[in-house]
Motif scaffolding. Structure first.
Motif, PDB file in Angstrom:
ATOM      1  N   ILE A   1      37.340 -75.840  18.837  1.00  0.00           N
ATOM      2  CA  ILE A   1      38.410 -75.903  19.830  1.00  0.00           C
ATOM      3  C   ILE A   1      37.871 -75.377  21.147  1.00  0.00           C
ATOM      4  O   ILE A   1      37.429 -74.231  21.227  1.00  0.00           O
ATOM      5  N   HIS A   2      37.882 -76.233  22.174  1.00  0.00           N
ATOM      6  CA  HIS A   2      37.431 -75.823  23.492  1.00  0.00           C
ATOM      7  C   HIS A   2      38.606 -75.210  24.229  1.00  0.00           C
ATOM      8  O   HIS A   2      39.686 -75.789  24.322  1.00  0.00           O
ATOM      9  N   GLY A   3      38.422 -74.070  24.758  1.00  0.00           N
ATOM     10  CA  GLY A   3      39.498 -73.402  25.483  1.00  0.00           C
ATOM     11  C   GLY A   3      38.906 -72.564  26.602  1.00  0.00           C
ATOM     12  O   GLY A   3      37.765 -72.745  27.026  1.00  0.00           O
ATOM     13  N   THR A   4      39.667 -71.644  27.056  1.00  0.00           N
ATOM     14  CA  THR A   4      39.189 -70.773  28.130  1.00  0.00           C
ATOM     15  C   THR A   4      38.207 -69.769  27.539  1.00  0.00           C
ATOM     16  O   THR A   4      38.414 -69.261  26.440  1.00  0.00           O
ATOM     17  N   PRO A   5      37.141 -69.501  28.279  1.00  0.00           N
ATOM     18  CA  PRO A   5      36.179 -68.528  27.735  1.00  0.00           C
ATOM     19  C   PRO A   5      36.787 -67.128  27.714  1.00  0.00           C
ATOM     20  O   PRO A   5      37.549 -66.750  28.594  1.00  0.00           O
ATOM     21  N   THR A   6      36.441 -66.412  26.676  1.00  0.00           N
ATOM     22  CA  THR A   6      36.925 -65.041  26.554  1.00  0.00           C
ATOM     23  C   THR A   6      35.878 -64.103  27.114  1.00  0.00           C
ATOM     24  O   THR A   6      34.703 -64.439  27.242  1.00  0.00           O
ATOM     25  N   ALA A   7      36.301 -62.918  27.451  1.00  0.00           N
ATOM     26  CA  ALA A   7      35.380 -61.921  28.001  1.00  0.00           C
ATOM     27  C   ALA A   7      34.429 -61.473  26.894  1.00  0.00           C
ATOM     28  O   ALA A   7      34.832 -61.304  25.743  1.00  0.00           O
ATOM     29  N   PRO A   8      33.145 -61.321  27.240  1.00  0.00           N
ATOM     30  CA  PRO A   8      32.197 -60.880  26.205  1.00  0.00           C
ATOM     31  C   PRO A   8      32.508 -59.460  25.759  1.00  0.00           C
ATOM     32  O   PRO A   8      33.000 -58.642  26.527  1.00  0.00           O
ATOM     33  N   ALA A   9      32.214 -59.210  24.509  1.00  0.00           N
ATOM     34  CA  ALA A   9      32.435 -57.875  23.964  1.00  0.00           C
ATOM     35  C   ALA A   9      31.432 -56.917  24.582  1.00  0.00           C
ATOM     36  O   ALA A   9      30.304 -57.293  24.926  1.00  0.00           O
ATOM     37  N   PRO A  10      31.835 -55.681  24.766  1.00  0.00           N
ATOM     38  CA  PRO A  10      30.892 -54.716  25.350  1.00  0.00           C
ATOM     39  C   PRO A  10      29.698 -54.507  24.421  1.00  0.00           C
ATOM     40  O   PRO A  10      29.823 -54.575  23.197  1.00  0.00           O
ATOM     41  N   ALA A  11      28.549 -54.308  25.039  1.00  0.00           N
ATOM     42  CA  ALA A  11      27.329 -54.119  24.260  1.00  0.00           C
ATOM     43  C   ALA A  11      27.421 -52.828  23.462  1.00  0.00           C
ATOM     44  O   ALA A  11      27.945 -51.826  23.953  1.00  0.00           O
ATOM     45  N   PRO A  12      26.930 -52.849  22.214  1.00  0.00           N
ATOM     46  CA  PRO A  12      26.989 -51.618  21.425  1.00  0.00           C
ATOM     47  C   PRO A  12      26.068 -50.560  22.020  1.00  0.00           C
ATOM     48  O   PRO A  12      24.994 -50.848  22.529  1.00  0.00           O
ATOM     49  N   VAL A  13      26.501 -49.347  21.964  1.00  0.00           N
ATOM     50  CA  VAL A  13      25.728 -48.238  22.499  1.00  0.00           C
ATOM     51  C   VAL A  13      24.725 -47.791  21.446  1.00  0.00           C
ATOM     52  O   VAL A  13      25.083 -47.547  20.292  1.00  0.00           O
ATOM     53  N   ALA A  14      23.472 -47.728  21.850  1.00  0.00           N
ATOM     54  CA  ALA A  14      22.427 -47.300  20.926  1.00  0.00           C
ATOM     55  C   ALA A  14      22.572 -45.808  20.655  1.00  0.00           C
ATOM     56  O   ALA A  14      22.862 -45.028  21.564  1.00  0.00           O
ATOM     57  N   PRO A  15      22.377 -45.399  19.410  1.00  0.00           N
ATOM     58  CA  PRO A  15      22.490 -43.969  19.118  1.00  0.00           C
ATOM     59  C   PRO A  15      21.343 -43.212  19.791  1.00  0.00           C
ATOM     60  O   PRO A  15      20.217 -43.684  19.870  1.00  0.00           O
ATOM     61  N   THR A  16      21.658 -42.063  20.273  1.00  0.00           N
ATOM     62  CA  THR A  16      20.628 -41.259  20.951  1.00  0.00           C
ATOM     63  C   THR A  16      19.767 -40.596  19.896  1.00  0.00           C
ATOM     64  O   THR A  16      20.253 -40.020  18.922  1.00  0.00           O
ATOM     65  N   ARG A  17      18.465 -40.704  20.102  1.00  0.00           N
ATOM     66  CA  ARG A  17      17.512 -40.083  19.189  1.00  0.00           C
ATOM     67  C   ARG A  17      16.913 -38.870  19.881  1.00  0.00           C
ATOM     68  O   ARG A  17      16.733 -38.872  21.101  1.00  0.00           O
TER      69      ARG A  17
END
Length: 104
Positions: free
Chosen positions: A28-44
């Motif tokens: 189904i072609h429709g309006t594009p949705t906003a991309p999901a926020p990038a996952p935050v890498a865990p701090t090492r």
């Protein structure tokens, strides 16, 4: 008696799983949705090398290089000594064979 026996095709044993039917899905072609926020890498935790740790690391690396080098050189020396002794044995055997042939 000497005719080859062709084996019969064996029948499957055990449970037979029916093939999975894959149903097509509609796109189904429709309006594009906003991309999901990038996952935050865990701090090492950062690794901090102290001067003593650097000296120990360099020392152990040097020791490993020296040990591996010594093993490789000794293996090369063993091959060289073995090949030299085989060559000397071949010369002695050839000399004995030639002397036996000349004295006939």
């Amino acid at each position: 008696m000497f005719r080859p026996k062709i084996p019969a095709m064996p029948q499957p044993t055990g449970f037979i799983i029916p093939p999975v039917v894959i149903e097509p899905t509609a796109v189904i072609h429709g309006t594009p949705t906003a991309p999901a926020p990038a996952p935050v890498a865990p701090t090492r935790p950062t690794v901090q090398l102290t001067p003593g740790a650097v000296v120990a690391l360099v020392g152990s690396g040097t020791a490993v290089v020296l040990v591996v080098g010594a093993v490789l050189v000794s293996m090369l020396l063993a091959v060289a000594i073995t090949s030299a002794s085989v060559a000397i044995c071949a010369l002695v055997i050839r000399s004995l064979i030639n002397n036996a042939a000349n004295h006939r």
